[in-house]
Scaffold this motif. Structure first.
Motif, PDB file in Angstrom:
ATOM      1  N   ILE A 186       0.856  -1.194   0.000  1.00  0.00           N
ATOM      2  CA  ILE A 186       0.000   0.000   0.000  1.00  0.00           C
ATOM      3  C   ILE A 186       0.889   1.241   0.000  1.00  0.00           C
ATOM      4  CG2 ILE A 186      -1.760   1.310   1.249  1.00  0.00           C
ATOM      5  CD1 ILE A 186      -2.677  -1.272   2.552  1.00  0.00           C
ATOM      6  N   GLY A 187       0.540   2.198  -0.853  1.00  0.00           N
ATOM      7  CA  GLY A 187       1.209   3.493  -0.860  1.00  0.00           C
ATOM      8  C   GLY A 187       0.177   4.600  -0.794  1.00  0.00           C
ATOM      9  N   VAL A 188       0.380   5.582   0.062  1.00  0.00           N
ATOM     10  CA  VAL A 188      -0.632   6.619   0.311  1.00  0.00           C
ATOM     11  C   VAL A 188      -0.022   8.011   0.235  1.00  0.00           C
ATOM     12  CG1 VAL A 188      -2.103   7.645   2.100  1.00  0.00           C
ATOM     13  CG2 VAL A 188      -2.175   5.180   1.695  1.00  0.00           C
ATOM     14  N   THR A 189      -0.722   8.903  -0.439  1.00  0.00           N
ATOM     15  CA  THR A 189      -0.465  10.344  -0.331  1.00  0.00           C
ATOM     16  C   THR A 189      -1.811  10.991  -0.016  1.00  0.00           C
ATOM     17  OG1 THR A 189      -0.792  10.630  -2.728  1.00  0.00           O
ATOM     18  CG2 THR A 189       1.465  10.328  -1.956  1.00  0.00           C
ATOM     19  N   ALA A 190      -1.924  11.616   1.139  1.00  0.00           N
ATOM     20  CA  ALA A 190      -3.215  12.147   1.583  1.00  0.00           C
ATOM     21  C   ALA A 190      -3.027  13.480   2.302  1.00  0.00           C
ATOM     22  CB  ALA A 190      -3.910  11.148   2.511  1.00  0.00           C
ATOM     23  N   PRO A 191      -4.068  14.306   2.340  1.00  0.00           N
ATOM     24  CA  PRO A 191      -3.953  15.604   3.009  1.00  0.00           C
ATOM     25  C   PRO A 191      -3.610  15.518   4.487  1.00  0.00           C
ATOM     26  CG  PRO A 191      -5.851  15.590   1.546  1.00  0.00           C
ATOM     27  CD  PRO A 191      -5.345  14.177   1.607  1.00  0.00           C
ATOM     28  N   ASN A 192      -3.978  14.436   5.151  1.00  0.00           N
ATOM     29  CA  ASN A 192      -3.659  14.308   6.580  1.00  0.00           C
ATOM     30  C   ASN A 192      -2.543  13.312   6.843  1.00  0.00           C
ATOM     31  OD1 ASN A 192      -5.334  12.209   5.759  1.00  0.00           O
ATOM     32  ND2 ASN A 192      -6.380  12.036   7.733  1.00  0.00           N
ATOM     33  N   GLY A 193      -1.717  13.040   5.836  1.00  0.00           N
ATOM     34  CA  GLY A 193      -0.567  12.182   6.079  1.00  0.00           C
ATOM     35  C   GLY A 193       0.079  11.702   4.795  1.00  0.00           C
ATOM     36  N   LEU A 194       1.383  11.851   4.716  1.00  0.00           N
ATOM     37  CA  LEU A 194       2.139  11.386   3.557  1.00  0.00           C
ATOM     38  C   LEU A 194       2.817  10.078   3.929  1.00  0.00           C
ATOM     39  CD1 LEU A 194       2.961  12.156   0.667  1.00  0.00           C
ATOM     40  CD2 LEU A 194       4.970  13.281   1.639  1.00  0.00           C
ATOM     41  N   GLY A 195       2.433   9.003   3.265  1.00  0.00           N
ATOM     42  CA  GLY A 195       2.909   7.674   3.636  1.00  0.00           C
ATOM     43  C   GLY A 195       1.835   6.929   4.398  1.00  0.00           C
ATOM     44  N   THR A 196       1.761   5.632   4.174  1.00  0.00           N
ATOM     45  CA  THR A 196       0.648   4.838   4.697  1.00  0.00           C
ATOM     46  C   THR A 196       0.511   4.918   6.201  1.00  0.00           C
ATOM     47  OG1 THR A 196       0.830   3.315   2.841  1.00  0.00           O
ATOM     48  CG2 THR A 196      -0.346   2.521   4.780  1.00  0.00           C
ATOM     49  N   GLU A 197       1.562   4.639   6.939  1.00  0.00           N
ATOM     50  CA  GLU A 197       1.435   4.576   8.398  1.00  0.00           C
ATOM     51  C   GLU A 197       1.227   5.950   9.013  1.00  0.00           C
ATOM     52  OE1 GLU A 197       0.846   1.864   9.803  1.00  0.00           O
ATOM     53  OE2 GLU A 197       1.469   0.493   8.208  1.00  0.00           O
ATOM     54  N   PRO A 230     -13.995   7.868   6.625  1.00  0.00           N
ATOM     55  CA  PRO A 230     -12.784   8.619   7.000  1.00  0.00           C
ATOM     56  C   PRO A 230     -12.405   9.701   6.004  1.00  0.00           C
ATOM     57  CG  PRO A 230     -12.245   6.366   6.307  1.00  0.00           C
ATOM     58  CD  PRO A 230     -13.732   6.438   6.447  1.00  0.00           C
ATOM     59  N   LYS A 231     -13.048   9.738   4.838  1.00  0.00           N
ATOM     60  CA  LYS A 231     -12.762  10.807   3.882  1.00  0.00           C
ATOM     61  C   LYS A 231     -13.204  12.172   4.399  1.00  0.00           C
ATOM     62  CE  LYS A 231     -15.013   9.111   0.344  1.00  0.00           C
ATOM     63  NZ  LYS A 231     -15.619   7.826   0.763  1.00  0.00           N
ATOM     64  N   THR A 232     -13.947  12.235   5.507  1.00  0.00           N
ATOM     65  CA  THR A 232     -14.257  13.531   6.110  1.00  0.00           C
ATOM     66  C   THR A 232     -12.997  14.235   6.593  1.00  0.00           C
ATOM     67  OG1 THR A 232     -14.693  12.379   8.201  1.00  0.00           O
ATOM     68  CG2 THR A 232     -16.598  12.927   6.822  1.00  0.00           C
ATOM     69  N   MET A 233     -11.872  13.507   6.674  1.00  0.00           N
ATOM     70  CA  MET A 233     -10.599  14.107   7.083  1.00  0.00           C
ATOM     71  C   MET A 233      -9.727  14.506   5.903  1.00  0.00           C
ATOM     72  SD  MET A 233      -9.700  11.606  10.279  1.00  0.00           S
ATOM     73  CE  MET A 233     -10.834  10.249   9.982  1.00  0.00           C
ATOM     74  N   THR A 234     -10.134  14.159   4.690  1.00  0.00           N
ATOM     75  CA  THR A 234      -9.330  14.471   3.507  1.00  0.00           C
ATOM     76  C   THR A 234     -10.094  15.256   2.462  1.00  0.00           C
ATOM     77  OG1 THR A 234      -9.973  12.423   2.361  1.00  0.00           O
ATOM     78  CG2 THR A 234      -8.026  12.323   3.786  1.00  0.00           C
ATOM     79  N   GLY A 235     -11.430  15.207   2.514  1.00  0.00           N
ATOM     80  CA  GLY A 235     -12.235  15.670   1.407  1.00  0.00           C
ATOM     81  C   GLY A 235     -12.390  14.552   0.392  1.00  0.00           C
ATOM     82  N   ARG A 236     -13.221  14.810  -0.601  1.00  0.00           N
ATOM     83  CA  ARG A 236     -13.399  13.828  -1.670  1.00  0.00           C
ATOM     84  C   ARG A 236     -12.275  14.000  -2.688  1.00  0.00           C
ATOM     85  NH1 ARG A 236     -18.174  11.102  -1.811  1.00  0.00           N
ATOM     86  NH2 ARG A 236     -18.357  11.012  -4.087  1.00  0.00           N
ATOM     87  N   LEU A 237     -11.598  12.916  -3.006  1.00  0.00           N
ATOM     88  CA  LEU A 237     -10.361  12.962  -3.785  1.00  0.00           C
ATOM     89  C   LEU A 237     -10.548  12.535  -5.226  1.00  0.00           C
ATOM     90  CD1 LEU A 237      -7.919  11.379  -1.158  1.00  0.00           C
ATOM     91  CD2 LEU A 237      -8.758  13.732  -1.314  1.00  0.00           C
ATOM     92  N   ALA A 238     -11.779  12.625  -5.746  1.00  0.00           N
ATOM     93  CA  ALA A 238     -12.050  12.182  -7.118  1.00  0.00           C
ATOM     94  C   ALA A 238     -11.569  10.744  -7.271  1.00  0.00           C
ATOM     95  CB  ALA A 238     -11.424  13.137  -8.122  1.00  0.00           C
TER      96      ALA A 238
END
Length: 424
Positions: free
Chosen positions: A28-39, A345-353
């Motif tokens: 899993i790889g994640v880039t998100a507004p409330n955290g860069l990196g999965t963990e 949990p997308k309430t913490m990031t917004g909708r990301l298309a």
């Protein structure tokens, strides 16, 4: 065709298909507004930490919507080779970072795989908006000689698939899907089909970004952004105070792998993608009913599980009263009113298309791993006409979490559902 379920449990002729081990997620790889990196992201999610705030990428004071889920700590030079920086949009740089993390997390060296054994299937909603805006400004203010040659592909919605494929030498079957918010699940469903036809490994999911004035104009034209300026009250799915959503950027990429190949190399497995399905809503004004529930039922049938076996639902969570009500009715119709925990949990990031559903899929897999349901941030009261058991604080159920259902809806009538299960 208005619906599909990959590898249905029973064919129309009554015969069962040949047995297949469900493909497994090994990275899993994640880039998100409330955290860069999965963990980092997952820890922030469990803390209820939001990445939504005032737009900083450009001056949004003149626009009716002023909030976004921006990734503010991303330094492209640390994640993307310098030769790629001039030819990539911000969206693609995020995707390359997520792909690097996913492959490293899976412990896969693509160079050691047979030449055509691995590919890439991603989802995008519109491509590299920011890159395109910059080059159009150059065209109109300076002239065509100032437009980058990379504009020929950097804007393209398939560019993430192409750049990931080239960077990692993934020369097997590849592709891209464009179904807006449903795209992340549709990409995983396509990757799953490819694996069941003999491909060993796919990098799949979705990463998106369109947080620039040109992209913002497109978001606003959809008429679904909230104008609320308080980040804690702006995006409230299933609440009587719901007023629209907040746009964000980022997403998740997964390494989806043939189960036997993963077992042979001793890979750590997050879970299986046991079922996938999609439906399409009837045209507006036709009198037809929305088909999100049909997608969920088809995905469960594809997975060979009953509604009673589902332990948690990750909702699409549109944040608009009518759409929230329709989703709540679909969930209640399948599981009973309040019959299954529901979270967003997308309430913490917004909708990301195209990145949104893929990020939810990552959250579902980590929920199964850690035996915890992440919260729906900011929502304190569920509307009476939304009969769902909304999880608003991290919850550790008394019984094991084994099966999660992820739902997504894309603009234009797309519905998708996926079922993930703990590894056997």
């Amino acid at each position: 065709m208005t619906a599909y379920a990959t590898e249905p449990a029973v064919r129309p002729d009554g015969d069962r298909p040949a047995a297949h081990a469900a493909p497994v997620v090994t990275g899993i790889g994640v880039t998100a507004p409330n955290g860069l990196g999965t963990e980092t992201w997952w820890a922030a999610v469990l803390r209820g930490e939001s990445g939504i705030g005032p737009v900083t990428r450009f001056d949004a004071t003149r626009y009716p919507a002023k909030l976004a889920g921006e990734i503010r700590d991303f330094e492209p030079e640390k994640h993307v080779p310098s030769r790629l920086l001039p030819q990539t949009d911000h969206m693609t740089r995020l995707a390359l970072a997520a792909a690097d993390e996913a492959l490293a997390d899976a412990g896969v060296d693509p160079a050691r795989l047979p030449e055509y054994a691995a590919g890439v299937v991603t989802a995008a909603s519109a491509g590299g908006f920011e890159f395109g805006q910059r080059e159009l400004q150059a065209l109109w203010s300076k002239g065509g000689q100032y437009v980058s040659a990379y504009q020929s592909f950097a804007w393209f919605y398939a560019v993430n698939t192409g750049q990931i494929s080239i960077r990692h030498g993934l020369r097997g079957p590849s592709g891209v899907l464009v179904t807006e918010q449903a795209g992340g699940l549709d990409a995983v469903a396509q990757a799953r089909r490819r694996i069941r036809r003999g491909v060993r490994l796919l990098v799949t999911g979705g990463v998106d970004s369109a947080l620039c004035p040109w992209g913002w104009a497109a978001h606003l034209a959809g008429g679904e952004l909230t104008s609320v300026t308080d980040p804690a009250r702006a995006y409230l799915p299933f609440s009587a105070d719901a007023s629209g959503h907040v746009a964000g950027e980022g997403g998740a990429l997964l390494v989806l792998e043939d189960a036997d190949a993963a077992a042979a190399r001793g890979a750590r497995v997050y879970g299986t993608v046991a079922g996938c399905a999609a439906t399409f809503d009837p045209p507006p004004g036709s009198g037809g009913a929305p088909r999100l529930r049909d997608a969920a039922e088809l995905a469960l049938r594809d997975a060979g599980v009953s509604p009673a076996e589902v332990d948690v639902v990750f909702a699409d969570a549109a944040g608009r009263r009518a759409a929230d009500r329709a989703e709540a009715e679909a969930v209640a119709g399948l599981f009973g009113a309040g019959g299954v925990p529901v979270t967003a949990p997308k309430t913490m990031t917004g909708r990301l298309a195209a990145g949104g559903a893929a990020l939810d899929l990552a959250a579902a897999l980590l929920s199964l791993r850690d035996q915890v349901i992440p919260p729906t941030a900011h929502v304190t009261d569920v509307a009476p006409d939304c009969p769902v058991d909304l999880v608003t604080a991290p919850r550790r159920p008394d019984t094991p979490l084994r099966t999660a259902l992820v739902l997504a809806r894309g603009r234009g009538g797309f519905n998708s559902a996926a079922v993930v299960r703990t590894p056997a």
